[in-house]
Design a protein around this motif. Structure first.
Motif, PDB file in Angstrom:
ATOM      1  N   UNK A  30       0.842  -1.205   0.000  1.00 47.33           N
ATOM      2  CA  UNK A  30       0.000   0.000   0.000  1.00 47.33           C
ATOM      3  C   UNK A  30       0.873   1.250   0.000  1.00 47.33           C
ATOM      4  N   UNK A  31       1.941   1.229   0.791  1.00 48.29           N
ATOM      5  CA  UNK A  31       2.857   2.374   0.810  1.00 48.29           C
ATOM      6  C   UNK A  31       3.472   2.603  -0.568  1.00 48.29           C
ATOM      7  N   UNK A  32       3.794   1.503  -1.266  1.00 50.50           N
ATOM      8  CA  UNK A  32       4.373   1.624  -2.607  1.00 50.50           C
ATOM      9  C   UNK A  32       3.382   2.267  -3.573  1.00 50.50           C
ATOM     10  N   UNK A  33       2.101   1.915  -3.464  1.00 55.01           N
ATOM     11  CA  UNK A  33       1.105   2.518  -4.364  1.00 55.01           C
ATOM     12  C   UNK A  33       0.957   4.011  -4.084  1.00 55.01           C
ATOM     13  N   UNK A  34       1.059   4.402  -2.820  1.00 55.78           N
ATOM     14  CA  UNK A  34       0.999   5.832  -2.483  1.00 55.78           C
ATOM     15  C   UNK A  34       2.200   6.569  -3.059  1.00 55.78           C
ATOM     16  N   UNK A  35       3.367   5.956  -2.967  1.00 52.19           N
ATOM     17  CA  UNK A  35       4.580   6.553  -3.519  1.00 52.19           C
ATOM     18  C   UNK A  35       4.460   6.746  -5.031  1.00 52.19           C
ATOM     19  N   UNK A  36       3.943   5.737  -5.718  1.00 53.83           N
ATOM     20  CA  UNK A  36       3.793   5.824  -7.170  1.00 53.83           C
ATOM     21  C   UNK A  36       2.748   6.878  -7.536  1.00 53.83           C
ATOM     22  N   UNK A  37       1.663   6.946  -6.762  1.00 49.76           N
ATOM     23  CA  UNK A  37       0.629   7.946  -7.027  1.00 49.76           C
ATOM     24  C   UNK A  37       1.192   9.358  -6.895  1.00 49.76           C
ATOM     25  N   UNK A  38       2.007   9.599  -5.876  1.00 49.00           N
ATOM     26  CA  UNK A  38       2.630  10.919  -5.710  1.00 49.00           C
ATOM     27  C   UNK A  38       3.533  11.217  -6.908  1.00 49.00           C
ATOM     28  N   UNK A  39       4.329  10.235  -7.306  1.00 51.44           N
ATOM     29  CA  UNK A  39       5.226  10.430  -8.456  1.00 51.44           C
ATOM     30  C   UNK A  39       4.451  10.630  -9.754  1.00 51.44           C
ATOM     31  N   UNK A  40       3.273  10.007  -9.871  1.00 47.87           N
ATOM     32  CA  UNK A  40       2.449  10.181 -11.071  1.00 47.87           C
ATOM     33  C   UNK A  40       1.934  11.612 -11.182  1.00 47.87           C
ATOM     34  N   UNK A  41       1.739  12.267 -10.041  1.00 50.42           N
ATOM     35  CA  UNK A  41       1.220  13.636 -10.056  1.00 50.42           C
ATOM     36  C   UNK A  41       2.310  14.677 -10.288  1.00 50.42           C
ATOM     37  N   UNK A  42       3.565  14.234 -10.277  1.00 49.96           N
ATOM     38  CA  UNK A  42       4.644  15.104 -10.751  1.00 49.96           C
ATOM     39  C   UNK A  42       4.681  14.901 -12.260  1.00 49.96           C
ATOM     40  N   UNK A  43       3.862  15.646 -12.963  1.00 46.14           N
ATOM     41  CA  UNK A  43       3.553  15.347 -14.361  1.00 46.14           C
ATOM     42  C   UNK A  43       3.591  16.613 -15.209  1.00 46.14           C
ATOM     43  N   UNK A  44       4.262  16.496 -16.344  1.00 48.61           N
ATOM     44  CA  UNK A  44       4.349  17.612 -17.291  1.00 48.61           C
ATOM     45  C   UNK A  44       3.830  17.120 -18.646  1.00 48.61           C
ATOM     46  N   UNK A  45       2.727  17.686 -19.146  1.00 51.32           N
ATOM     47  CA  UNK A  45       2.234  17.261 -20.468  1.00 51.32           C
ATOM     48  C   UNK A  45       3.146  17.769 -21.575  1.00 51.32           C
ATOM     49  N   UNK A  46       3.272  16.966 -22.615  1.00 53.45           N
ATOM     50  CA  UNK A  46       4.073  17.345 -23.779  1.00 53.45           C
ATOM     51  C   UNK A  46       3.139  17.527 -24.964  1.00 53.45           C
TER      52      UNK A  46
END
Length: 198
Positions: A30-46
């Protein structure tokens, strides 16, 4: 010095024991999914591709390295299930939910369990022959090949692209950043290994 050493060793031993329990494994997944979710929101559209620039792949590789092939891939499956249920765990530059699992970036998302398993498996298979950092770099590179192959193939299929177009939309723009992300994940993992935390 002598009085603190047993406490440190005991804490490390307790952490390893906790990881072997069902409660510990669920907590880590569960902690890993939270970590990935946070990293997913560091997002720049191209503007030239439907794939945004995110830190997701760094998180996937690091989770695979740290948790190993079985728990790492299980955490990725849980992450995909959370996203399918509509939880805001995917990049905000997509439709979210099941629609994101059917869109142009779905190949990348569905590659996460395999990439995490590859990273965890490779680093554990080769670390007896090499340094932790080199083993982690090789594992991260292997995971990246899986990520890009599945991502590009799905995009080519969905958007009816030729291989050259798929390469320029799904792979080439992200290679410099991926080198940095693999390096960062490998350095973090090897540092954690030196601290005897994994």
């Amino acid at each position: 010095m002598q009085s603190t050493l047993p406490i440190q060793l005991g804490a490390t031993q307790n952490l390893h024991e906790f990881r072997r329990t069902m409660t510990g494994r669920i907590f880590l997944a569960v902690s890993a999914t939270l970590f990935i979710a946070v990293c997913a929101h560091v997002s720049i559209p191209l503007f030239f591709t439907p794939v945004p620039l995110t830190l997701q792949t760094l998180a996937v590789i690091l989770v695979g390295l740290a948790l190993g092939p079985a728990l790492g891939s299980s955490a990725m499956l849980l992450y995909l299930a959370e996203g399918a249920m509509g939880l805001p765990v995917f990049s905000p530059h997509g439709p979210g939910g099941v629609a994101q699992l059917l869109g142009p970036t779905a190949g990348f998302l569905f590659s996460f369990p395999l990439a995490a398993a590859a990273a965890g498996g490779v680093v554990r298979a080769v670390r007896i022959y090499s340094s932790q950092l080199l083993a982690a770099l090789l594992a991260g590179a292997t995971a990246s090949v899986i990520l890009f192959a599945m991502g590009a193939c799905w995009m080519a299929h969905l958007l009816h692209l030729n291989p050259s177009a798929a390469w320029y939309l799904a792979v080439a723009p992200f290679l410099p950043g991926e080198i940095l992300k693999v390096s960062a994940a490998a350095a973090t993992y090897s540092t954690l290994r030196r601290w005897n935390r994994l």
